[in-house]
Design an enzyme around this catalytic site. Structure first.
Site, PDB file in Angstrom:
ATOM      1  N   CYS A   2       2.900  -7.779  -1.543  1.00  0.00           N
ATOM      2  CA  CYS A   2       2.829  -9.089  -0.911  1.00  0.00           C
ATOM      3  C   CYS A   2       3.822  -9.164   0.237  1.00  0.00           C
ATOM      4  O   CYS A   2       4.462  -8.194   0.601  1.00  0.00           O
ATOM      5  CB  CYS A   2       3.168 -10.165  -1.932  1.00  0.00           C
ATOM      6  SG  CYS A   2       2.185 -10.017  -3.433  1.00  0.00           S
ATOM      7  N   SER A  62      -5.145   0.667  11.518  1.00  0.00           N
ATOM      8  CA  SER A  62      -3.807   1.256  11.361  1.00  0.00           C
ATOM      9  C   SER A  62      -3.685   2.641  11.979  1.00  0.00           C
ATOM     10  O   SER A  62      -2.592   3.055  12.365  1.00  0.00           O
ATOM     11  CB  SER A  62      -3.430   1.360   9.881  1.00  0.00           C
ATOM     12  OG  SER A  62      -3.949   0.315   9.154  1.00  0.00           O
ATOM     13  N   ASP A 115      -7.601   9.007  10.458  1.00  0.00           N
ATOM     14  CA  ASP A 115      -7.469   7.873   9.535  1.00  0.00           C
ATOM     15  C   ASP A 115      -6.048   7.864   8.970  1.00  0.00           C
ATOM     16  O   ASP A 115      -5.372   8.901   8.966  1.00  0.00           O
ATOM     17  CB  ASP A 115      -8.507   7.965   8.409  1.00  0.00           C
ATOM     18  CG  ASP A 115      -8.820   6.586   7.817  1.00  0.00           C
ATOM     19  OD1 ASP A 115      -8.118   5.615   8.163  1.00  0.00           O
ATOM     20  OD2 ASP A 115      -9.762   6.486   7.014  1.00  0.00           O
ATOM     21  N   CYS A 121       9.872   7.855  -0.443  1.00  0.00           N
ATOM     22  CA  CYS A 121       9.084   8.038  -1.660  1.00  0.00           C
ATOM     23  C   CYS A 121       7.734   8.652  -1.291  1.00  0.00           C
ATOM     24  O   CYS A 121       7.063   8.170  -0.373  1.00  0.00           O
ATOM     25  CB  CYS A 121       8.872   6.688  -2.342  1.00  0.00           C
ATOM     26  SG  CYS A 121       7.743   6.785  -3.757  1.00  0.00           S
ATOM     27  N   CYS A 179       3.114   9.037  -4.895  1.00  0.00           N
ATOM     28  CA  CYS A 179       1.650   8.993  -5.032  1.00  0.00           C
ATOM     29  C   CYS A 179       1.000  10.290  -4.563  1.00  0.00           C
ATOM     30  O   CYS A 179      -0.150  10.570  -4.892  1.00  0.00           O
ATOM     31  CB  CYS A 179       1.077   7.801  -4.269  1.00  0.00           C
ATOM     32  SG  CYS A 179       1.714   7.651  -2.597  1.00  0.00           S
TER      33      CYS A 179
HETATM   34  S1  SF4 Z   1       4.203   5.895  -4.727  1.00  0.00           S
HETATM   35 FE1  SF4 Z   1       3.329   5.982  -2.643  1.00  0.00          FE
HETATM   36  S2  SF4 Z   1       2.631   3.905  -2.202  1.00  0.00           S
HETATM   37 FE2  SF4 Z   1       4.019   3.792  -3.971  1.00  0.00          FE
HETATM   38  S3  SF4 Z   1       6.060   3.355  -3.113  1.00  0.00           S
HETATM   39 FE3  SF4 Z   1       5.895   5.565  -3.298  1.00  0.00          FE
HETATM   40  S4  SF4 Z   1       5.081   6.239  -1.296  1.00  0.00           S
HETATM   41 FE4  SF4 Z   1       4.732   4.027  -1.442  1.00  0.00          FE
END
Ligand code: SF4
Length: 474
Positions: A6, A288, A353, A446, A449
């Protein structure tokens, strides 16, 4: 369980000006972070909440500005993935004398519910923000200090948060989780002597406020009549969400001192070095990926064109396909991306993309470009292959929905995904190249994912949480 990504905002005017007009304008500027509901909260009043876009309520702005007149306020735009789009789930939420707005995800809600006690949450009505608010109020009653409350809360939750709070004592607080997964920035609006905190600095541009700095990970800001105060409730290694830089954030925003548009262009240039394709034309998937496609084309001296256009006047055209909660809506939006045959016909097309999540849109886009006459299609992707769910604020709810998660040979992902989406070639970015192009150290970003390394969240192994389908009982 309600999971959200959000936008939050908070404002406090030292000269006692009504900050509601500033809050509304900031929320409009943060609309890309959530389009399902919005709300504002001031001291000693029930929060005001509406479903839909902020501008859809523009005929009520005058009344809201007068009725909620205050020199201290917070606001929220909401994107949900599981919770129903109803006003109960919209934010800000009020618990006791504290109103809260939250950007992020608290993944261990069931555990937290037990700690709070007295909650009768079912999987359908679990709300991570409400639980966090209850826990904070409980801790505030014990500790009488927000910083001490957050020192305890951070150890009890798995996930991410950028919070803004307003209290009935006319104080504003803003806090960013110790890793800094989600963004949060501090600004100042000179004309009204107002400190403003927002998810992104594009909100400051909309009101003519100056960006002062990022709120530090693990930092708590307090703003009241005596001014701005800062305390640190945690000092940990940062893990800023790399996905914000390629997809989620607004191109005008500055995060960790880096402009998103410039970062995306630099990512495109890096991808051109990684995949130097001798194409006839480079086109972006709107919106984007546009700066990355431009960077890619410029680096290789290739023609850059707008080969795909969004039908902005269709019902779904205003929404972004990835943050649409339901599959049929994602399919719907793909239909509204229209190829320009004159740009594509008989050409080797590189289409850039920002990411491939479920692959639904990619299949539709490749199909559309093929039908427009492309003789070869190479898809270049700014973000590395997404193979694991995010538990830090972005909705990748279950592994089975991620197109790249089923490929066993990691080195074969490009080829396997190309086969599924029917592209002639797919080239994914990788974490090292992406971090380098953004301009932040690899170990301060991070990439969970993509890598499946959940140690950022304090977990040694990948947590087993319920998938969306399991939660909904489907
Ligand atoms: S896991 Fe991926 S989407 Fe989630 S915070 Fe980490 S980098 Fe961002």
């Amino acid at each position: 369980m309600v999971r959200e990504n959000c936008g939050v905002v908070a404002a406090f005017s030292l000269s006692n000006e009504n900050v509601i007009p500033l809050i509304i304008d900031c929320l409009r500027a943060l609309q890309h972070r959530g389009q399902e509901a919005w709300g504002i909260a001031i001291p000693n009043k029930t929060p005001y909440k509406e479903l839909g876009l902020v501008t859809e309520s523009s005929n009520k702005f005058k009344e809201i500005i007068e009725k909620y007149r205050s020199n201290a306020a917070i606001g929220h735009v909401r994107y949900s993935t599981i919770g129903k789009s109803n006003l109960d789930n919209a934010q800000p939420l009020k618990v006791s004398d504290l109103c809260i707005a939250h950007n992020g995800t608290i993944a261990n809600v069931e555990e937290l519910a037990n700690m709070v006690g007295g909650c009768t949450f079912t999987p359908q009505n679990m709300n991570d923000t409400l639980l966090a608010a209850k826990k904070i109020v409980k801790l505030l009653n014990e500790k009488n200090d927000m910083n001490n409350a957050l020192k305890i809360l951070k150890n009890d939750i798995i996930g991410s948060f950028s919070f803004t709070f307003v209290t009935d004592e006319n104080k504003i607080f803003a806090a960013r989780d110790p890793k800094g997964f989600r963004p949060l920035v501090l600004g100042y609006h000179k004309e009204t002597e107002t400190f403003v905190v927002a998810s992104e600095s594009c909100a400051f541009l909309s009101i003519g406020a100056q960006l002062i700095r990022d709120v530090k990970p693990g930092e708590l800001l307090k703003i009241d009549e005596s001014g701005l105060d800062s305390q640190q409730f945690a000092n940990e290694k940062h893990a800023h969400c790399a996905f914000e830089y390629t997809y989620f954030a607004h191109p005008t925003s500055i995060m960790e001192g880096i402009n998103i548009y410039i970062a995306r262009k630099s990512i495109g240039r890096a991808l051109a070095k990684k995949f130097p394709i001798k194409a006839d034309v480079v086109i972006p998937v709107p919106d984007s990926a546009r700066p990355a496609a431009l960077g890619y084309a410029q680096e290789l001296g290739l023609e850059f064109e707008e080969g795909l256009l969004k039908d902005r006047y269709s019902k779904k055209g205003k929404l972004r396909s990835f943050i649409e909660p339901y599959q049929k809506d994602r399919e719907e939006i793909a239909r509204w991306i229209i190829p320009i045959k004159e740009v594509i016909n008989n050409k080797h097309v590189v289409v850039v993309d920002d990411s491939i999540v479920r692959g639904t849109s990619s299949i539709a886009i490749i199909n559309a470009i093929r039908h427009a006459g492309a003789k070869r299609i190479s898809m270049i992707v700014s973000y590395p292959a997404i193979r694991f769910p995010c538990y830090a604020g972005i909705d990748f709810p279950s592994r089975e929905e991620l197109i790249a998660s089923n490929v066993e040979d990691i080195n074969g992902i490009d080829k396997a995904v190309a086969e599924v989406i029917k592209a002639d070639f797919v080239g994914y970015n990788d974490p090292d190249t992406l971090a380098n192009a953004i301009g932040l150290p690899r170990d301060e970003l991070c990439f969970t994912c993509s890598t499946g390394d959940y140690t950022n969240l304090g977990l040694i192994e990948r947590p087993i949480f319920k998938s969306r389908r399991e939660v909904k009982g489907e």
